[in-house]
Write an enzyme that holds these catalytic residues in place. Structure first.
Site, PDB file in Angstrom:
ATOM      1  CG  ASN A 108      -0.238  -0.013   2.530  1.00 34.32           C
ATOM      2  OD1 ASN A 108       0.935   0.312   2.636  1.00 34.32           O
ATOM      3  ND2 ASN A 108      -0.951  -0.426   3.563  1.00 34.32           N
ATOM      4  CB  SER A 110       1.586   2.841  -4.821  1.00 34.51           C
ATOM      5  OG  SER A 110       0.496   1.965  -4.670  1.00 34.51           O
ATOM      6  CB  CYS A 111      -2.101   4.597  -0.741  1.00 36.82           C
ATOM      7  SG  CYS A 111      -2.770   2.940  -0.991  1.00 36.82           S
ATOM      8  N   GLY A 112      -1.455   7.481  -2.524  1.00 39.84           N
ATOM      9  CA  GLY A 112      -1.152   8.883  -2.350  1.00 39.84           C
ATOM     10  C   GLY A 112       0.187   9.282  -2.942  1.00 39.84           C
ATOM     11  CG  LEU A 113       3.423   7.777  -2.021  1.00 39.53           C
ATOM     12  CD1 LEU A 113       4.453   6.745  -1.589  1.00 39.53           C
ATOM     13  CD2 LEU A 113       3.838   9.166  -1.545  1.00 39.53           C
TER      14      LEU A 113
END
Length: 270
Positions: A108, A110-113
Site C-alpha cells: 500500500n 503507492s497510496c497517495g504517491l
C-alpha cells in the site's frame, strides 16, 4: 463443513422458476499477524496454508529475508461465540524484531504517491535482481499453465469464488498451487512455500495467477526473484511499468494459444 467452505441459504432464480437451497461459499476470515504480541498486519484470507501466507507476506514486504528469520509462528488462543478456537491470530517471533508501528508496506506504499515512487520502493528493497533472458520458456508450455492451474483449484470447483496462484517449472510441472479469496494472499502462500523449501530466489520458476496482474502481484514476483508472471486477465499500467523496470516477463490475457506479452519477451521461445 471445513474451514475453507461454508453453506449459506440462497434463492436461486432461473428461467425454470425459483428454488431455495443452500449454496457452498468460500470462507473469508481475517488473519491477524502479530509480533511480540503486538499487531503487525491484518489480511482477509481463506483459512489454510496460513504459515506459508505469513512467510510469503513478510518476505514480500522485506521484513524477513529467509525462512530462518522466523523463529516460531504459532496460533494465539482465541475463541468465537461457540467457544471454538478461531485460528485467526498468528504470533510470529522474529530473529531480528521490527517495530510494529508505523509500518510502510509495499502493498500500500503507492497510496497517495506517484507511480515512480512505487517503482523506486520495489527497486530499493528487492534482493534478487532478475537474470537477463533466462530461463527460456516455450510458448506452448506457457499456454498450458492456465489449464494446469485450473485443474488444481479444488475449492473453486465447489464455490466458484477463489483466486489461485501456482509456481511451475519451465517444463510446466506444478510445484505449489494455493487458493484464496485474495489474489495477493494466494501469491504470498506460494512464495511462502518456496521460501520455506529453500527455492528462493525463484530464478528458474514461473508464477501463474488466475485473474488479473496488479502492481502488487508483480511486486511480489520481483521480490521473490520470479522471472516470468502469467495472468489469465489483464495487467494494470503500473504493473507493466514495474515489470519493464525490473526485467520481468509479464504475460496477460493468457488464454489457450493466444496471449499478450508486455515486457521482456526474449525469455519466450516461439
Amino acid at each position: 463443513m471445513s474451514r475453507v467452505t461454508a453453506r449459506r441459504p440462497t434463492l436461486r432464480i432461473s428461467p425454470t422458476g425459483t428454488v431455495r437451497r443452500p449454496d457452498t461459499l468460500a470462507v473469508e476470515e481475517p488473519l491477524e499477524i502479530r509480533t511480540r504480541g503486538e499487531s503487525l498486519a491484518v489480511t482477509m484470507r481463506t483459512p489454510g496454508a496460513d504459515i506459508d501466507l505469513v512467510h510469503g507476506f513478510l518476505f514480500s514486504e522485506g521484513i524477513i529475508t529467509s525462512a530462518e528469520d522466523i523463529v516460531t509462528a504459532r496460533y494465539c488462543a482465541g475463541t468465537d461465540e461457540n467457544g471454538q478456537n478461531t485460528y485467526n491470530v498468528l504470533d510470529v517471533q522474529l530473529r531480528n524484531p521490527v517495530p510494529v508501528t508505523p509500518r510502510n508496506f509495499l502493498t500500500n506504499s503507492s497510496c497517495g504517491l506517484c507511480g515512480k515512487t512505487a517503482l523506486d520502493e520495489v527497486r530499493t528493497r528487492t534482493r534478487y535482481p532478475l537474470p537477463e533472458g533466462v530461463p527460456l520458456l516455450e510458448v506452448d508450455t506457457l499456454a498450458k499453465l492456465p489449464d494446469e492451474l485450473r485443474s488444481r483449484q479444488q475449492v473453486f470447483d465447489a464455490t466458484g469464488g477463489l483466486h489461485a496462484a501456482g509456481l511451475f517449472t519451465v517444463d510446466g510441472a506444478a510445484l505449489a498451487v494455493r487458493e484464496d479469496v485474495g489474489r495477493h494472499n494466494a501469491v504470498d502462500k506460494v512464495i511462502g512455500w518456496a521460501l520455506r523449501e529453500g527455492r528462493l530466489p525463484a530464478h528458474d520458476l514461473v508464477l501463474m495467477v488466475s485473474g488479473r496482474a496488479s502492481f502488487e502481484l508483480v511486486q511480489k514476483a520481483v521480490m521473490a526473484g520470479v522471472p516470468v508472471l502469467g495472468a489469465v486477465s489483464a495487467p494494470s499500467s503500473l504493473a507493466v511499468d514495474l515489470a519493464a523496470d525490473s526485467g520481468l516477463t509479464l504475460v496477460g490475457f493468457l488464454r489457450g494459444a493466444s496471449m499478450n506479452v508486455y515486457s521482456s519477451a526474449e525469455r519466450l521461445a516461439l
